[in-house]
Design an enzyme around this catalytic site. Structure first.
Site, mmCIF file in Angstrom:
data_model
loop_
_atom_site.group_PDB
_atom_site.id
_atom_site.type_symbol
_atom_site.label_atom_id
_atom_site.label_comp_id
_atom_site.label_asym_id
_atom_site.label_seq_id
_atom_site.Cartn_x
_atom_site.Cartn_y
_atom_site.Cartn_z
ATOM 1 N N ARG A 152 25.375 14.499 -28.465
ATOM 2 C CA ARG A 152 26.613 14.859 -27.608
ATOM 3 C C ARG A 152 26.556 14.379 -26.288
ATOM 4 O O ARG A 152 27.303 14.883 -25.465
ATOM 5 C CB ARG A 152 26.501 16.558 -27.763
ATOM 6 C CG ARG A 152 26.909 17.133 -29.073
ATOM 7 C CD ARG A 152 27.043 18.274 -29.098
ATOM 8 N NE ARG A 152 25.995 19.360 -28.984
ATOM 9 C CZ ARG A 152 25.981 20.548 -29.091
ATOM 10 N NH1 ARG A 152 26.899 21.093 -29.528
ATOM 11 N NH2 ARG A 152 24.794 21.072 -28.958
ATOM 12 N N ASP A 211 4.898 25.203 -37.742
ATOM 13 C CA ASP A 211 4.936 23.799 -37.372
ATOM 14 C C ASP A 211 3.770 23.042 -37.564
ATOM 15 O O ASP A 211 4.247 21.566 -37.742
ATOM 16 C CB ASP A 211 4.720 24.114 -35.911
ATOM 17 C CG ASP A 211 5.016 22.937 -34.987
ATOM 18 O OD1 ASP A 211 5.912 22.039 -34.976
ATOM 19 O OD2 ASP A 211 4.025 22.683 -34.018
ATOM 20 N N HIS A 246 1.516 19.515 -42.126
ATOM 21 C CA HIS A 246 0.423 18.619 -41.926
ATOM 22 C C HIS A 246 -0.866 19.052 -42.473
ATOM 23 O O HIS A 246 -1.622 18.237 -43.214
ATOM 24 C CB HIS A 246 0.364 18.289 -40.288
ATOM 25 C CG HIS A 246 1.326 18.051 -39.535
ATOM 26 N ND1 HIS A 246 2.376 17.195 -40.209
ATOM 27 C CD2 HIS A 246 1.899 18.407 -38.299
ATOM 28 C CE1 HIS A 246 3.359 16.854 -39.247
ATOM 29 N NE2 HIS A 246 3.105 17.780 -37.964
ATOM 30 N N LYS A 305 -2.804 25.260 -30.601
ATOM 31 C CA LYS A 305 -2.335 24.621 -29.273
ATOM 32 C C LYS A 305 -3.341 25.091 -28.365
ATOM 33 O O LYS A 305 -3.925 26.182 -28.243
ATOM 34 C CB LYS A 305 -1.039 25.033 -28.810
ATOM 35 C CG LYS A 305 -0.116 24.319 -30.006
ATOM 36 C CD LYS A 305 1.294 23.866 -29.182
ATOM 37 C CE LYS A 305 2.327 23.356 -30.156
ATOM 38 N NZ LYS A 305 1.948 21.944 -30.640
HETATM 39 C C1 BG6 Z 1 4.296 18.032 -34.643
HETATM 40 C C2 BG6 Z 1 4.422 19.512 -34.379
HETATM 41 O O1 BG6 Z 1 4.865 17.915 -36.043
HETATM 42 O O2 BG6 Z 1 2.898 17.401 -34.521
HETATM 43 C C3 BG6 Z 1 4.010 19.376 -32.851
HETATM 44 O O3 BG6 Z 1 5.861 19.718 -34.137
HETATM 45 C C4 BG6 Z 1 2.633 18.781 -32.748
HETATM 46 O O4 BG6 Z 1 3.940 21.006 -32.376
HETATM 47 C C5 BG6 Z 1 2.433 17.525 -33.209
HETATM 48 O O5 BG6 Z 1 2.094 18.890 -31.255
HETATM 49 C C6 BG6 Z 1 1.177 17.052 -33.223
HETATM 50 O O6 BG6 Z 1 0.991 15.752 -33.658
HETATM 51 P P1 BG6 Z 1 0.002 14.649 -33.321
HETATM 52 O O7 BG6 Z 1 0.248 13.361 -33.961
HETATM 53 O O8 BG6 Z 1 -0.037 14.759 -31.853
HETATM 54 O O9 BG6 Z 1 -1.235 15.488 -33.842
#
Ligand code: BG6
Length: 562
Positions: free
Chosen positions: A114, A303, A308, A411
C-alpha cells in the site's frame, strides 16, 4: 538425490588422535572429506524435475549446482513487498540466486504494497535492504543493479480494482508470457489470503502456471486454518499451494534426512530400543522487536512450536519414505503428527511449561522485559502471551513408544542456537568396573544453527598407563570446515523449489491441520487457566519449571556449552 551407490567408499584419511585438551568433553576432529562421487546409477526421474532432493544425479557437485538454475521464465509477485519479510529475507534470497546465476535473464520481481512508491522509490528501498541484509563479501554492485532492474512496485489496495488491473497488465506484458511461471507470495496477514486469491482468479491469473506461497502460521487455530486453507483452496489446487516453514529449507535440516536415509549405521539404533529420549531446542536471543502487534496474538506456541519444532520432530521420528521426494516425505511426516499422543488438560498442566521474559541481561547488555518491548501493543493489565514453551511429547507408534520428545523454544534466551539432540541409552551393564571417569550415554547433536554440523558424543579411553580412565569425546562434523561451499539461506532454496513446483520441503494442508489438532488442547487449557506464564529473566534458559520438567524424569536439557 543420487541413488546410493554400493561402490566401496575409500576410507577417510588421517583420523586425528585424541585432543590434548583437558576439557572433559574433548573433541576428536574427524576430517570428513566428501568421498569421490560414485557414478550415478540412474537419474532422478523418480523426482520429476525436482531439484530439492532430486537434482539430476550427475555425480558431481558442479553438475548439481548447474541444475540449480531455473529452467523457466518467472515472475515473482510479492504481496507485502515492502514488509519486513520481503526486505530481510525474500529479496536478499533472490539476490543471492541472481549472484549465482540461477535466475533466468527475464525474471521479474513485482513488489505489491500500500506504499505510494514508484519503481524507482522501491528500488531505492530494496537497494538499502540488500546493503543491510546481504553479507558484505557477497555484495556485487553489478548484480545489485541487475536485481534492481528486475523490480517493479505497484501500490495496491485490496478493494481498489484499478491497482489489480495494473498488476494484470504488468504480468501479461512480457516476452514468453504464455510460458512464464507466476509465483504469488503472500507475505501479508492470513485474513487477506482468500480475498487476494479471489482477485487473482477474477483476473485469470490463477491458471496452472501460477503458484501461491503462504507464510506460517496458517491461521490462529484449527478452525481458522481451515478457513484460510478453504479460501485459498477454492482458487488454487493443492499442488499449486506452497506453505512455507523456512526451517525445512535450512541446509542442516535437509542434511538430517540425508544422514538418516543415505547411511545405514543409524537406522538400527533409531528407535525406543536404543534411544532414551530426544531434545529439540530453538533458542533465540532476540526479543519481539517491532513485531509486537503480531507476536502478542501468536505467542511462542503458534509462532515456533506448532510449525518449526513439530516439523523437526517429524523429520527425526518419521519412517523411511520410499524415496525422499514429493509426497512421500509429507505422507510420513503426517503419520508422525497423527501419532502424537493427545494431551489432556491434566497432561497440559504436568507436561507443558510456558514462560514470558522479564528484564535481564542479554550478551552482557540490559534488555527490557516483554511488556516493555510490546510498547503500544501491550494490552491493558499486561500481556499473558508466552515467549517461551517447553513440553514433553510422545509419538505413539512401534518405533517410538515410550520415548519422550522434549521440545523447547523461547525468545530472549542466553544463546541463539537450534539443535536436535538424540540421547541414546546407557550400556546395559557396567563393563569397566575398575575404570575411573563417567560413562556418558552417546548423544548425537544435530546443530541446525549457528555453526551447522553434527557431533557424536562417545566414551573413549584416555591415553596412558595406570588403568582405564574414561572420557567423553566428540566426533565432529562441522559444515564450515568440511565443505567449502557456503550454506544458502533457507529462503533461497525454497523460492527456487516453488518455481520448480517441488513441494517436498513445504507443509501440506493435512500436516498443518494435524499440527493444529495436536496443539489445540494445549492452547485451550492455557487460555482457560488463571495462571500467568512463568517469568524468566531475559538472557537465561527459560523458567525453572522447564528444567524441572526434565528433572522429574531424571534428565536434563543439553545446553550448548555442555
Ligand atoms: C519465524 C518466527 O518463523 O522464525 C520468528 O516468526 C523467529 O519469531 C524466526 O524469530 C526464527 O527463525 P531463524 O531462522 O532465525 O531460527
Amino acid at each position: 538425490m543420487a541413488h546410493i551407490s554400493q561402490t566401496p567408499v575409500p576410507p577417510t584419511s588421517g583420523v586425528v588422535g585424541g585432543s590434548t585438551s583437558s576439557d572433559p568433553a574433548a573433541t576428536v576432529h574427524v576430517p570428513v572429506r566428501p568421498a569421490t562421487p560414485a557414478p550415478a546409477s540412474g537419474t532422478s526421474a523418480a523426482f520429476g524435475s525436482s531439484a530439492a532432493f532430486g537434482a539430476p544425479a550427475t555425480g558431481t557437485a558442479a553438475g548439481a549446482r548447474g541444475a540449480a538454475k531455473l529452467p523457466t521464465s518467472c515472475d515473482f509477485t510479492v504481496f507485502g513487498g515492502t514488509g519486513d519479510l520481503a526486505m530481510r529475507k525474500l529479496l536478499p534470497a533472490l539476490y543471492s540466486r541472481d549472484l549465482e546465476g540461477h535466475l533466468p535473464a527475464d525474471t521479474r520481481i513485482i513488489g505489491v504494497s500500500r506504499s505510494e512508491l514508484d519503481d524507482d522509490g522501491y528500488r531505492a528501498e530494496v537497494r538499502a535492504a540488500l546493503h543491510r541484509f546481504v553479507e558484505p563479501e557477497r555484495l556485487d554492485e553489478t548484480v545489485v543493479e541487475r536485481l534492481l532492474g528486475r523490480l517493479h512496485h505497484l501500490c495496491l489496495d485490496a478493494h481498489d480494482p484499478e491497482g489489480w488491473h495494473l498488476l494484470h497488465a504488468l504480468l501479461k506484458d512480457r516476452p514468453h508470457e504464455e510460458e512464464t511461471i507466476r509465483v504469488f507470495y503472500l507475505a501479508v496477514a492470513p485474513v487477506i489470503f482468500g480475498p487476494t486469491c479471489n482477485r487473482l482468479a477474477d483476473l485469470g491469473l490463477a491458471d496452472e502456471r501460477a503458484r501461491v506461497v503462504m507464510e506460517k502460521p496458517i491461521g490462529h487455530d484449527l478452525e481458522s486454518s481451515r478457513e484460510v486453507n478453504d479460501a485459498v483452496g477454492d482458487v488454487f489446487d493443492e499442488k499449486q499451494i506452497f506453505r512455507i516453514d523456512h526451517y525445512l529449507g535450512k541446509e542442516s535440516v535437509q542434511n538430517l534426512l540425508v544422514t538418516r536415509f543415505a547411511n545405514t549405521f543409524l537406522e538400527p539404533l533409531w528407535s525406543s530400543r536404543w534411544v532414551d529420549h530426544v531434545q529439540i531446542t530453538a533458542a533465540e536471543t532476540v526479543g519481539v522487536g517491532t513485531r509486537g502487534g503480531y507476536y502478542d496474538h501468536a505467542g511462542a506456541m503458534r509462532d515456533m512450536l506448532q510449525n518449526h519444532l513439530l516439523q523437526l520432530l517429524c523429520l527425526v521420528a518419521m519412517e523411511p519414505p520410499t524415496f525422499v521426494g514429493r509426497e512421500n516425505v509429507r505422507d510420513e511426516k503426517l503419520k508422525v503428527l497423527q501419532a502424537l499422543r493427545p494431551l489432556t488438560p491434566a497432561d497440559v498442566d504436568r507436561l507443558t511449561v510456558r514462560g514470558q521474559y522479564g528484564a535481564g541481561l542479554v550478551d552482557g547488555a540490559p534488555a527490557a522485559g516483554y511488556n516493555e518491548d510490546l510498547g503500544e501493543h501491550v494490552p491493558e493489565g499486561g500481556s499473558r502471551t508466552e515467549t517461551f514453551v517447553a513440553l514433553r511429547a510422545e509419538v505413539q507408534n512401534w518405533r517410538w513408544a515410550g520415548v519422550p520428545f522434549y521440545l523447547r523454544t523461547g525468545k530472549r534466551m542466553s544463546t541463539r542456537y537450534s539443535e536436535i539432540v538424540v540421547v541414546f541409552k546407557q550400556p546395559p551393564h557396567e563393563m569397566f568396573p575398575h575404570a575411573t571417569g563417567p560413562v556418558v550415554g552417546n548423544r548425537l547433536h544435530i546443530r541446525v544453527q549457528p555453526d551447522e554440523g553434527m557431533q557424536l558424543l562417545v566414551t573413549a579411553k584416555e591415553p596412558g598407563p595406570g588403568g582405564i580412565r574414561l572420557r567423553p569425546v566428540s566426533l565432529d562434523l562441522s559444515y564450515a570446515t568440511t565443505f567449502a561451499e557456503r550454506s544458502p539461506d533457507a529462503y533461497e532454496r525454497l523460492l527456487m523449489d516453488v518455481v520448480r513446483g517441488d513441494p517436498t520441503l513445504f507443509m501440506r494442508r493435512d500436516e498443518v491441520e494435524a499440527a493444529w489438532t495436536w496443539v489445540a488442547p494445549i492452547l485451550e487449557t492455557w487460555a482457560a487457566s488463571h495462571e500467568a506464564p512463568k517469568r524468566y529473566p531475559a538472557g537465561t534458559s527459560g523458567p525453572y519449571a522447564s528444567a524441572a520438567l526434565l528433572e522429574r524424569d531424571g534428565r536434563s536439557w543439553q545446553e550448548p556449552d555442555q
